[in-house]
Every structure is written in C-alpha cells, then in structure tokens.
Write a protein that holds these residues in place. Structure first.
Motif, PDB file in Angstrom:
ATOM      1  N   ARG A  16       0.829  -1.213   0.000  1.00  0.00           N
ATOM      2  CA  ARG A  16       0.000   0.000   0.000  1.00  0.00           C
ATOM      3  C   ARG A  16       0.860   1.258   0.000  1.00  0.00           C
ATOM      4  O   ARG A  16       2.059   1.207   0.242  1.00  0.00           O
ATOM      5  N   ALA A  17       0.210   2.375  -0.274  1.00  0.00           N
ATOM      6  CA  ALA A  17       0.837   3.675  -0.036  1.00  0.00           C
ATOM      7  C   ALA A  17       0.851   3.874   1.478  1.00  0.00           C
ATOM      8  O   ALA A  17      -0.199   3.960   2.093  1.00  0.00           O
ATOM      9  N   ARG A  19       1.836   6.057   4.760  1.00  0.00           N
ATOM     10  CA  ARG A  19       2.187   7.421   5.173  1.00  0.00           C
ATOM     11  C   ARG A  19       2.230   7.488   6.708  1.00  0.00           C
ATOM     12  O   ARG A  19       3.300   7.518   7.292  1.00  0.00           O
ATOM     13  N   VAL A  96      -7.432   8.798   1.744  1.00  0.00           N
ATOM     14  CA  VAL A  96      -6.186   8.946   0.991  1.00  0.00           C
ATOM     15  C   VAL A  96      -5.677  10.389   1.113  1.00  0.00           C
ATOM     16  O   VAL A  96      -4.504  10.628   1.413  1.00  0.00           O
ATOM     17  N   LEU A 103       1.235  13.594   5.174  1.00  0.00           N
ATOM     18  CA  LEU A 103       2.588  13.383   4.639  1.00  0.00           C
ATOM     19  C   LEU A 103       3.223  14.710   4.244  1.00  0.00           C
ATOM     20  O   LEU A 103       4.402  14.964   4.526  1.00  0.00           O
ATOM     21  N   THR A 159       5.060   9.353  -4.631  1.00  0.00           N
ATOM     22  CA  THR A 159       4.499  10.711  -4.692  1.00  0.00           C
ATOM     23  C   THR A 159       5.089  11.471  -5.885  1.00  0.00           C
ATOM     24  O   THR A 159       6.209  11.188  -6.320  1.00  0.00           O
TER      25      THR A 159
HETATM   26  C1  FMN Z   1       1.467   8.419 -10.253  1.00  0.00           C
HETATM   27  C2  FMN Z   1       1.137   8.516  -8.784  1.00  0.00           C
HETATM   28  C3  FMN Z   1       1.294   9.720  -8.138  1.00  0.00           C
HETATM   29  C4  FMN Z   1       1.016   9.835  -6.783  1.00  0.00           C
HETATM   30  N1  FMN Z   1       1.266  11.019  -6.137  1.00  0.00           N
HETATM   31  C5  FMN Z   1       1.087  11.110  -4.796  1.00  0.00           C
HETATM   32  C6  FMN Z   1       1.461  12.304  -4.096  1.00  0.00           C
HETATM   33  O1  FMN Z   1       1.972  13.255  -4.679  1.00  0.00           O
HETATM   34  N2  FMN Z   1       1.267  12.335  -2.763  1.00  0.00           N
HETATM   35  C7  FMN Z   1       0.748  11.273  -2.059  1.00  0.00           C
HETATM   36  O2  FMN Z   1       0.614  11.354  -0.828  1.00  0.00           O
HETATM   37  N3  FMN Z   1       0.394  10.127  -2.701  1.00  0.00           N
HETATM   38  C8  FMN Z   1       0.561  10.021  -4.043  1.00  0.00           C
HETATM   39  N4  FMN Z   1       0.259   8.842  -4.699  1.00  0.00           N
HETATM   40  C9  FMN Z   1      -0.258   7.678  -3.925  1.00  0.00           C
HETATM   41  C10 FMN Z   1      -1.732   7.416  -4.194  1.00  0.00           C
HETATM   42  O3  FMN Z   1      -2.508   8.350  -3.502  1.00  0.00           O
HETATM   43  C11 FMN Z   1      -2.088   5.985  -3.748  1.00  0.00           C
HETATM   44  O4  FMN Z   1      -1.311   5.067  -4.452  1.00  0.00           O
HETATM   45  C12 FMN Z   1      -3.555   5.685  -4.000  1.00  0.00           C
HETATM   46  O5  FMN Z   1      -4.350   6.467  -3.160  1.00  0.00           O
HETATM   47  C13 FMN Z   1      -3.936   4.237  -3.793  1.00  0.00           C
HETATM   48  O6  FMN Z   1      -3.543   3.790  -2.505  1.00  0.00           O
HETATM   49  P1  FMN Z   1      -2.756   2.406  -2.398  1.00  0.00           P
HETATM   50  O7  FMN Z   1      -1.466   2.623  -3.148  1.00  0.00           O
HETATM   51  O8  FMN Z   1      -2.543   2.171  -0.956  1.00  0.00           O
HETATM   52  O9  FMN Z   1      -3.613   1.372  -3.046  1.00  0.00           O
HETATM   53  C14 FMN Z   1       0.535   8.706  -6.052  1.00  0.00           C
HETATM   54  C15 FMN Z   1       0.389   7.477  -6.719  1.00  0.00           C
HETATM   55  C16 FMN Z   1       0.702   7.367  -8.064  1.00  0.00           C
HETATM   56  C17 FMN Z   1       0.583   6.028  -8.738  1.00  0.00           C
END
Ligand code: FMN
Length: 212
Positions: A16-17, A19, A96, A103, A159
């Motif tokens: 997951r993402a 933070r 999210v 973050l 990010t």
């Molecule tokens: C191309 C891309 C850009 C993203 N940019 C940011 C960002 O600038 N800041 C942030 O906190 N999350 C960022 N994310 C994370 C997404 O918010 C996160 O992957 C999405 O909400 C789905 O959550 P998961 O990865 O846990 O499934 C980014 C994800 C991707 C793929």
C-alpha cells in the motif's frame, strides 16, 4: 523452483501507499536501500536502455529543504481535493487525501527519500510511444523497489507533488538538466506489517477479451 504463491500474492496485493504508519524514529541502514535498488534494476526498460539514476537523500538538511518545496508547491491542492472527496461521500479517497495532507506536513521527518530519475525529457508534443517508453523505463523499477521495501518491513508512497517544484528540488541535490525526476518515495520502516488489500472494482468490469 516453485514460488510460494501465498507469499508473492500477499506481497503484490498488500503493498500500500504508507504514510501515517511510517516509523519516523527508526533509522534505515543504507545497505537495505542498496539491496532494494539491486532488485529494482532487474525491471524492464525500453530497448534495454537502463538510463536510470536513483538519488537517495538521508541528509537531514536536504530532506528539510526538499520537503519545504513539496509543501509549498502543492499549495492547497490536497486540502481542496480532500474536501471535494468528503463532499461527494467518497470515504476511501477522503482517507487517501487525509494521509496525503499528513505526509505533506511531516515529510521532512521521514528518514530517507528516494528519487528515481531517467535520462531524457519528452518534447511538449511527444507522441504516446515516446512518453510510454520514457516513463515505462523507470516506473516498473520504482514499483519493484517498493515491493522490495515491503518484503523487508519498510514502506513508502509513490508521490509526484514535488514535481511542481522540480527545478528547485533538482538544484538542492544537483540533478543534471537532462535527467527527469519521476517521483519521490519517502522511505521508512513501517509500524507493523499487517497491511490489507484495498477495495477495487471487479476486474471483470475492466477487462476486455478480444473486443472492447
Ligand atoms: C502516479 C502517482 C502519483 C502519486 N502522487 C502522490 C502524491 O503526490 N502524494 C501522495 O501522498 N500520494 C501520491 N500517490 C499515492 C496514491 O494516492 C495511492 O497510491 C492511491 O491512493 C492508492 O492507494 P494504495 O497505493 O494504498 O492502493 C501517487 C500514486 C501514483 C501512482
């Protein structure tokens, strides 16, 4: 050799993402980052180009300076997006953005930043093949790096917000002009490792066999 699918599937499904669950107080040894990068560069690249470079920032002053750019560049984008998601009743996206705002405010406290870069800069009217080849030659490796982190008890979020201040960040860490930064990964050990699958629409709704 046979893979243990229960392990590999779990890794793929629960990376997951991360933070708020990043452990800001635990040091990340450089060897662990290097180990994950060794795995990352096994990823595919267009024409086997391998024109990637990775900037790892563990210097506190530089992290502080980069985090300030990340914060100021995005202005109120995240807060506004969070509000919009809440208004339309989208709980998952509201969470999210809550995490993303957190973050943004705490980025400087994350012990390591990794910035994947690729050589080349697409012209403004770049056709899809140029864009896909360029970004496609660094994003798979970036994801492999994140998977390798997860399998070692660390986490990160892909990010891109700092790219609103790409030039300023390039100056802080001396990135040459012909290299494109594609992301910033804040890296730390995670608090616990029990991450879950996310809710996703059924694959059957987005898969097309032989015809759209
Ligand atoms: C191309 C891309 C850009 C993203 N940019 C940011 C960002 O600038 N800041 C942030 O906190 N999350 C960022 N994310 C994370 C997404 O918010 C996160 O992957 C999405 O909400 C789905 O959550 P998961 O990865 O846990 O499934 C980014 C994800 C991707 C793929």
């Amino acid at each position: 050799m046979e893979f243990d699918l229960s392990m590999t599937d779990e890794l793929l499904a629960t990376t997951r993402a991360v933070r708020k669950r990043l452990d800001l107080d635990r040091q990340v040894p450089r060897e662990v980052i290097n180990e994950c990068l060794e795995l990352a560069v096994q990823a595919p690249t267009a024409s086997n180009s391998q024109t990637w470079h990775w900037i790892v920032v563990d210097d506190a002053q530089k992290r502080e300076a980069i985090a300030a750019q990340y914060r100021s560049g995005q202005g109120a984008i995240l807060a506004e997006a969070k509000e919009a998601a809440a208004q339309r009743g989208d709980a998952q996206t509201t969470r999210v953005y809550e995490g993303a705002v957190w973050l943004s405010e705490n980025l400087h406290r994350v012990p390591v930043f990794v910035i994947p870069c690729v050589q080349g800069r697409p012209p403004e009217d770049a056709p899809p093949i140029v864009l896909s080849s360029l970004y496609g030659s660094i994003m798979p490796a970036t994801w492999s790096f994140q998977l390798a982190l997860r399998s070692r008890g660390l986490g990160s979020t892909l990010t891109t917000l700092h790219l609103l201040r790409e030039r300023e960040v390039a100056e802080i860490i001396g990135i040459p002009g012909d290299f494109l930064q594609v992301a910033l990964l804040p890296v730390a050990y995670t608090k616990g490792t029990d991450f879950k699958r996310a809710a996703r629409p059924p694959v059957s709704k987005i898969t097309h066999w032989n015809d759209w």
